[in-house]
Design an enzyme around this catalytic site. Structure first.
Site, PDB file in Angstrom:
ATOM      1  N   GLU A 100       6.316  -8.356 -32.494  1.00 40.64           N
ATOM      2  CA  GLU A 100       6.749  -8.987 -33.732  1.00 40.64           C
ATOM      3  C   GLU A 100       7.971  -8.323 -34.347  1.00 40.64           C
ATOM      4  O   GLU A 100       8.581  -8.863 -35.280  1.00 40.64           O
ATOM      5  CB  GLU A 100       5.591  -8.997 -34.736  1.00 40.64           C
ATOM      6  N   GLU A 131      -8.907   1.442 -18.630  1.00 41.19           N
ATOM      7  CA  GLU A 131      -8.938   2.317 -19.795  1.00 41.19           C
ATOM      8  C   GLU A 131      -9.429   3.720 -19.464  1.00 41.19           C
ATOM      9  O   GLU A 131      -9.230   4.649 -20.239  1.00 41.19           O
ATOM     10  CB  GLU A 131      -9.807   1.718 -20.897  1.00 41.19           C
TER      11      GLU A 131
END
Length: 317
Positions: A100, A131
């Site tokens: 963004e 992960e």
């Protein structure tokens, strides 16, 4: 699988289970054990009340957040990058925040980067085991060739995710600034980073579902890290997004509104200013308020490192 490897797997499972049981974000709440028997409205009210506690938890860490932001802005002003690294929800939030920044602050996509364990496909599907790998985080960061002016933010609700911890450890060893954002106190992630930020939101409505309060807390902090850093870098004028990239009709309309709010100029003046500055909002404002032409506005802003207030002072000085 041999009996030895089976025993090792069992030992690792019991060790991890014991570790998770110590984490606030994984705690079971007996008082909510009958929540599925409540009405939809009752559940919504409980969830809303839970969410309302998150800003208070964030508030306790504001001095740490502010110190981290000042350190990030100092490095980014020298050309450094802001890099988020996380797995699952935490990784997705980092990618979201990074993605963004270009349309909001006209940054280059390389300036704010989001890394998620397992790569881009992990944004929409789970990548098994990603992960759990510190080595994967190290490999991902090596591709970026870190410098001392870069900042790496490890994001993990539990504060123990190997990918996030590994990213911070590698970044710190490389001389980059490091921030560890987690939702448990005394986390390995915060301990590994120069700036540890621990937003302790407490047990979740659904046991261990850290996309809820923990995810909200992480989003709030990431909003602060990027937004306030950009304010410090001169990407705004007051509370106006003067570096907005007008890439669609809505943003083109917003650009004109921003120039109007900053200058009070007529529609005709605004169109002339934007035409003279190739649609650059910050430059257009400077031509109107500073009484300079497009090339002069561009030069003054370059000399002021993009800070509109400084460029305005120079134009009238």
């Amino acid at each position: 699988m041999t009996s030895s490897s089976t025993a090792d797997a069992s030992s690792n499972y019991h060790s991890l289970r014991a570790e998770l049981e110590t984490l606030t974000t994984e705690a079971f709440r007996p008082e909510l054990s009958q929540i599925d028997r409540l009405s939809t409205l009752e559940i919504a009210k409980i969830m809303n009340a839970e969410d309302a506690t998150v800003p208070t938890a964030v508030a306790t860490q504001l001095p740490r957040i502010a110190a981290a932001i000042d350190a990030v802005a100092e490095r980014m002003s020298r050309g450094g990058r802001l890099i988020y690294a996380g797995a699952g929800t935490a990784g997705r939030l980092g990618v979201l925040d990074a993605s963004e920044c270009p349309p909001t602050f006209n940054t280059d996509p390389s300036e704010v980067v989001g890394l998620i364990a397992g790569g881009p496909s992990a944004m929409v599907t789970s990548v098994e085991g990603a992960e759990d790998s510190k080595e994967l985080a190290e490999a991902d960061l090596k591709e970026l060739s870190l410098t001392p002016d870069d900042t790496v933010v490890g994001v993990s609700a539990s504060g123990r995710t190997p990918y996030a911890v590994g990213a911070v450890e590698h970044a710190r060893a490389s001389g980059a600034l490091t921030i560890g954002l987690s939702c448990n106190a005394h986390s390995a992630l915060a301990a590994a980073a120069e700036h540890g930020i621990e937003i302790v939101v407490g047990p979740e409505l659904l046991t261990g579902s850290t996309r809820l309060k923990a995810g909200t807390a992480q989003k709030l902090v990431l909003n602060m890290l990027s937004t306030i850093t950009m304010i410090r870098l001169g990407k705004t004028y007051g509370n106006l997004m003067v570096d907005v990239r007008a890439s669609n009709e809505k943003l083109r309309a917003r650009s004109r509104r921003i120039v109007a709010l900053a200058t009070g100029a007529s529609d005709e003046e605004i169109e002339q200013a934007l035409a003279a500055t190739d649609g650059e909002v910050k430059n257009a404002i400077l031509t109107i308020l500073g009484g300079v032409d497009g090339p002069t506005a561009a030069r003054l802003l370059e000399e002021s490192d993009g800070h509109l207030r400084a460029a305005l002072a120079a134009s009238t000085g």
